[in-house]
Design an enzyme around this catalytic site. Structure first.
Site, PDB file in Angstrom:
ATOM      1  N   ASP A  67      44.228  -5.207 -12.440  1.00  0.00           N
ATOM      2  CA  ASP A  67      45.526  -6.272 -13.132  1.00  0.00           C
ATOM      3  C   ASP A  67      44.417  -7.223 -13.951  1.00  0.00           C
ATOM      4  O   ASP A  67      43.286  -7.434 -13.567  1.00  0.00           O
ATOM      5  CB  ASP A  67      46.286  -6.916 -12.395  1.00  0.00           C
ATOM      6  CG  ASP A  67      45.788  -7.410 -10.941  1.00  0.00           C
ATOM      7  OD1 ASP A  67      44.579  -7.209 -10.914  1.00  0.00           O
ATOM      8  OD2 ASP A  67      46.635  -7.766 -10.172  1.00  0.00           O
ATOM      9  N   ASN A 136      54.514 -14.115  -2.962  1.00  0.00           N
ATOM     10  CA  ASN A 136      55.931 -13.399  -3.354  1.00  0.00           C
ATOM     11  C   ASN A 136      55.837 -12.041  -3.096  1.00  0.00           C
ATOM     12  O   ASN A 136      57.015 -11.645  -3.445  1.00  0.00           O
ATOM     13  CB  ASN A 136      56.385 -13.911  -4.874  1.00  0.00           C
ATOM     14  CG  ASN A 136      54.993 -13.381  -5.573  1.00  0.00           C
ATOM     15  OD1 ASN A 136      54.190 -12.545  -5.293  1.00  0.00           O
ATOM     16  ND2 ASN A 136      55.092 -13.694  -7.111  1.00  0.00           N
ATOM     17  N   HIS A 138      54.005  -9.544  -4.454  1.00  0.00           N
ATOM     18  CA  HIS A 138      53.426  -8.889  -5.536  1.00  0.00           C
ATOM     19  C   HIS A 138      52.188  -7.894  -5.151  1.00  0.00           C
ATOM     20  O   HIS A 138      51.691  -8.420  -4.265  1.00  0.00           O
ATOM     21  CB  HIS A 138      53.380  -9.792  -6.736  1.00  0.00           C
ATOM     22  CG  HIS A 138      52.045 -10.498  -6.843  1.00  0.00           C
ATOM     23  ND1 HIS A 138      51.742 -11.570  -7.718  1.00  0.00           N
ATOM     24  CD2 HIS A 138      50.938 -10.472  -5.983  1.00  0.00           C
ATOM     25  CE1 HIS A 138      50.584 -11.925  -7.330  1.00  0.00           C
ATOM     26  NE2 HIS A 138      50.114 -11.514  -6.498  1.00  0.00           N
ATOM     27  N   GLU A 143      55.742  -7.966 -10.111  1.00  0.00           N
ATOM     28  CA  GLU A 143      56.023  -9.126  -9.417  1.00  0.00           C
ATOM     29  C   GLU A 143      57.392  -8.807  -9.192  1.00  0.00           C
ATOM     30  O   GLU A 143      58.054  -7.895  -9.406  1.00  0.00           O
ATOM     31  CB  GLU A 143      56.268 -10.324 -10.848  1.00  0.00           C
ATOM     32  CG  GLU A 143      54.874 -10.639 -11.428  1.00  0.00           C
ATOM     33  CD  GLU A 143      54.214 -11.632 -10.467  1.00  0.00           C
ATOM     34  OE1 GLU A 143      53.673 -10.887  -9.398  1.00  0.00           O
ATOM     35  OE2 GLU A 143      54.140 -12.726 -10.691  1.00  0.00           O
TER      36      GLU A 143
END
Ligand code: F6R
Length: 242
Positions: A67, A136, A138, A143
């Site tokens: 990423d 969170n 991810h 996401e």
């Protein structure tokens, strides 16, 4: 999926590093995909130390980008590329031709996603994907709310990622989107390893492993992977039902 527990982040990192080294010895043209961030820093240090000490040849290993922050160039010290270059590519003298990274400043990011998808296909897939987990849930920049059917794609970053992501940058960075390999690509890789260390990851690790598998916590999809390892230090595992 298997869960492995370690007393310390050091023991975890040593084990992961040994697995990667052993894999590269067995397959010198391995295709690896590694997360950036705080979690893998120690693992990468041990990989480099072991590779140098034992003269492991990394010259044919191929690296695929997991990423990158959209709009952040590789020269920015907060970029994912910068981290991997500093901790793996430069110390191991990886030829630039073996590094296949997202160009997140490309004019057409859909074309960029297709370029990386095609590279992965041409390499016959990724042998090992090593991911961290965000606060969170991810993995990569998949996401909360992401479709698990995606390969490389661009995504609006979640507010938690926008906030925690600033820790990597020396000056406030104008980040809004990420470009990432998708859950489908992670599920396709024959070996996926998720690393989590520290008490701050304990709550999200509990959700990942004990709540429903859903895109509310993208890391939970790893539980459907036939050959995935979730490697936790004692603190990250501290809230799990024993
Ligand atoms: C970075 C990446 C992210 C991080 C995650 C955890 O390439 O893919 O998903 O792995 O945000 O980051 P750290 O390790 O800094 O807590």
């Amino acid at each position: 999926m298997k869960i492995e527990f370690f007393d310390t982040p050091e023991l975890l990192a040593q084990t992961v590093a040994s697995s990667i080294i052993d894999f590269v010895i067995a397959k010198p043209n391995a295709v690896l995909c590694m997360a950036s961030g705080d979690t893998p820093r120690l693992t990468n240090k041990y990989i480099v130390e072991a590779a140098k000490k034992n003269r492991i040849d990394f010259s044919r290993v191929q690296f695929v980008s997991l990423d990158e922050w959209v709009g952040i160039p590789p020269s920015n010290t907060g970029s994912c590329y910068y981290f991997l270059n500093e901790t793996i590519f430069e110390p191991l003298n990886i030829p630039t031709t073996n590094i296949h990274f997202f160009n997140s400043t490309a004019g057409n990011l859909s074309v960029e996603c297709e370029r990386i998808n095609q590279i992965v296909e041409d390499l016959n897939g990724i042998d090992i994907i090593l991911v961290g987990i965000g606060m969170n849930g991810h993995i990569g920049f998949n996401e909360p709310g992401v479709s698990p059917d995606l390969f490389a794609h661009v995504i609006n970053l979640d507010p938690i990622t926008l906030q925690t992501g600033q820790k990597y940058f020396s000056e406030t960075a104008a980040i809004q989107k990420g470009i990432t390999l998708g859950i489908s690509r992670i599920m396709q890789s024959p070996l996926a390893i998720l690393l989590a260390t520290g008490s701050k990851k304990a709550a999200i690790i509990k959700k990942t492993l004990e709540e429903n598998i859903s895109n509310a916590v993208p890391a939970s999809f790893i539980r459907k992977h036939a050959n995935a390892f979730v490697m936790l230090d004692r603190e990250a595992a501290s809230l799990l039902n024993k």
